[in-house]
Design an enzyme around this catalytic site. Structure first.
Site, PDB file in Angstrom:
ATOM      1  CB  THR A  46     -66.915  45.359  53.938  1.00 40.83           C
ATOM      2  OG1 THR A  46     -66.211  46.281  54.748  1.00 40.83           O
ATOM      3  CG2 THR A  46     -65.996  44.833  52.857  1.00 40.83           C
ATOM      4  CG  HIS A  49     -68.955  49.181  50.230  1.00 40.85           C
ATOM      5  ND1 HIS A  49     -69.510  50.349  49.778  1.00 40.85           N
ATOM      6  CD2 HIS A  49     -68.560  49.435  51.499  1.00 40.85           C
ATOM      7  CE1 HIS A  49     -69.445  51.270  50.719  1.00 40.85           C
ATOM      8  NE2 HIS A  49     -68.880  50.734  51.788  1.00 40.85           N
ATOM      9  CG  HIS A  69     -65.597  40.538  57.009  1.00 36.69           C
ATOM     10  ND1 HIS A  69     -66.347  41.147  56.025  1.00 36.69           N
ATOM     11  CD2 HIS A  69     -65.554  41.401  58.033  1.00 36.69           C
ATOM     12  CE1 HIS A  69     -66.711  42.331  56.442  1.00 36.69           C
ATOM     13  NE2 HIS A  69     -66.267  42.517  57.661  1.00 36.69           N
ATOM     14  CD  GLU A  70     -69.312  42.016  60.979  1.00 39.81           C
ATOM     15  OE1 GLU A  70     -70.397  41.730  61.529  1.00 39.81           O
ATOM     16  OE2 GLU A  70     -68.993  43.171  60.674  1.00 39.81           O
ATOM     17  CG  ASP A 201     -76.907  58.103  62.319  1.00 37.21           C
ATOM     18  OD1 ASP A 201     -75.814  57.507  62.229  1.00 37.21           O
ATOM     19  OD2 ASP A 201     -77.830  57.936  61.503  1.00 37.21           O
ATOM     20  CG  LEU A 270     -63.339  54.025  55.583  1.00 33.86           C
ATOM     21  CD1 LEU A 270     -63.361  52.685  54.841  1.00 33.86           C
ATOM     22  CD2 LEU A 270     -61.909  54.522  55.741  1.00 33.86           C
TER      23      LEU A 270
END
Ligand code: ZN
Length: 349
Positions: A46, A49, A69-70, A201, A270
């Site tokens: 995020t 982004h 946010h972490e 991956d 996503l």
């Protein structure tokens, strides 16, 4: 505890690409908030982004905004109504601030709260010396948990929520996508008794890390036929359970192709745009069960996650491949974007 009134913070100052290290006011706290001195923060997709300012960021972010946010840190001040935490408490944080009063919050499904605001996305975040959050969002850590591990708890919660959505015990499990959350989900799958974990991956670096964290078989989807390989590894049967962490249309197609009839999939990755979905063959005729995963269960996931770390069942140490001082955030973001990293941790200068 005394704290200054000004601080360094990593800010999105205006709409557009990039972030700036600047000096801002230490945020004020309301009666039900705590002020936390940040001891470690980490980088999530995020944040990339937001840094790059992609269409999602442009539609969601309202600058100026402190990002991140972490994190984990020490409570240095608290509002008058905060009674369950003391100054000096060592905490991590749930990044989703939920309303607590809607039908979802009131029925133990706060992860679906339509009034959710996200730290570092909708409100000022933690890539700073201090961050103010509602006290109810703080998660108390034992003092001996290293900050570079405690900062991962929020993100680890995504992996635990995904891995616990499906019964993995004694099952053959496919994990598509070995970014940090995929790798953490692999570690959880092994810890709770998966029989085998097949990991895919396109980065050899990340596949090597996946092996280190417990994957039984790793498959580079850029070079190998994933479907043929998984079928060969499972005696032609396919897998009982599948955790989708890539969001890549090709990975989703491959996963459904090798999911056994009656199988379960938990979807966290996503896709960047709507994809072609063969509902008949992928779900209906197969009798498959599909779980969508958002956030963490409040607060069930946090107790599960904490239990896995404290018991030693999951050791996240090897996943932290890079550490940077906060001021070198650009280099840290580029490292994260390169695919040649596990979790990248930022530490106060
Ligand atoms: Zn709510």
């Amino acid at each position: 505890m005394e704290h200054p009134t000004r601080m360094k913070a990593i800010v999105k100052p205006r709409p557009g690409p990039g972030l700036e290290l600047t000096e801002v006011d230490v945020p004020p706290i309301g009666p039900s908030d705590v002020l936390i001195q940040v001891r470690a923060a980490s980088i999530c997709g995020t944040d990339l982004h937001i840094y790059r300012w992609d269409p999602w960021a442009e539609s969601r972010i309202k600058p100026p905004l402190i990002v991140g946010h972490e994190f984990c840190g020490t409570v240095v001040a608290k509002g008058a109504e905060v009674h369950h935490l003391d100054v000096g408490a060592y905490v991590s944080a749930e990044s989703h601030i939920v309303c607590g009063t809607c039908a979802y919050c009131r029925t133990g499904r706060g992860h679906l709260c339509p009034n959710t605001r996200i730290i570092g996305v909708d409100v000022d975040g933690a890539w700073a010396e201090y961050v103010a959050i509602p006290a109810v969002n703080a998660w108390l850590n034992p003092p001996d948990l290293p900050p570079h591990i405690a900062t991962l708890e929020e993100n680890f919660g995504n992996a635990v929520h995904t891995a616990f959505a499906v019964d993995l015990r004694a099952r053959k499990v496919l994990v598509t996508g070995c970014g940090p959350v995929g790798i953490m989900a692999i570690a959880v799958a092994r810890a709770i008794g998966a029989r085998a974990v097949y990991a895919t991956d396109i980065s050899d670096y990340r596949l090597a890390l996946a092996r280190k964290m417990g994957a039984t078989v790793t498959i580079n989807a850029a070079r190998e036929d994933v479907v043929a390989r998984v079928l060969a590894e499972t005696g032609g049967e396919g897998v009982d359970a599948w955790l989708e962490m890539a969001g890549a249309p090709q990975a989703i197609e491959q996963g459904f192709a090798v999911l056994k009839p009656g199988g379960h999939v938990a979807l966290l990755g996503l896709p960047s745009e709507p994809l072609r979905f063969d509902l008949n063959n992928w779900v209906i005729f197969k009798g498959a069960t599909v779980h969508g995963i958002i956030g963490r269960r409040l607060w069930e996931t946090w107790f599960q996650m904490s239990g896995l770390i404290r018991s030693g069942a999951v050791d996240l140490e090897a996943l932290v491949t890079h550490r940077f001082p906060m001021s070198q955030f650009e280099e840290a973001l580029h490292t994260m974007a390169s695919g040649e990293s596990g979790k990248v941790v930022l530490l106060p200068d």
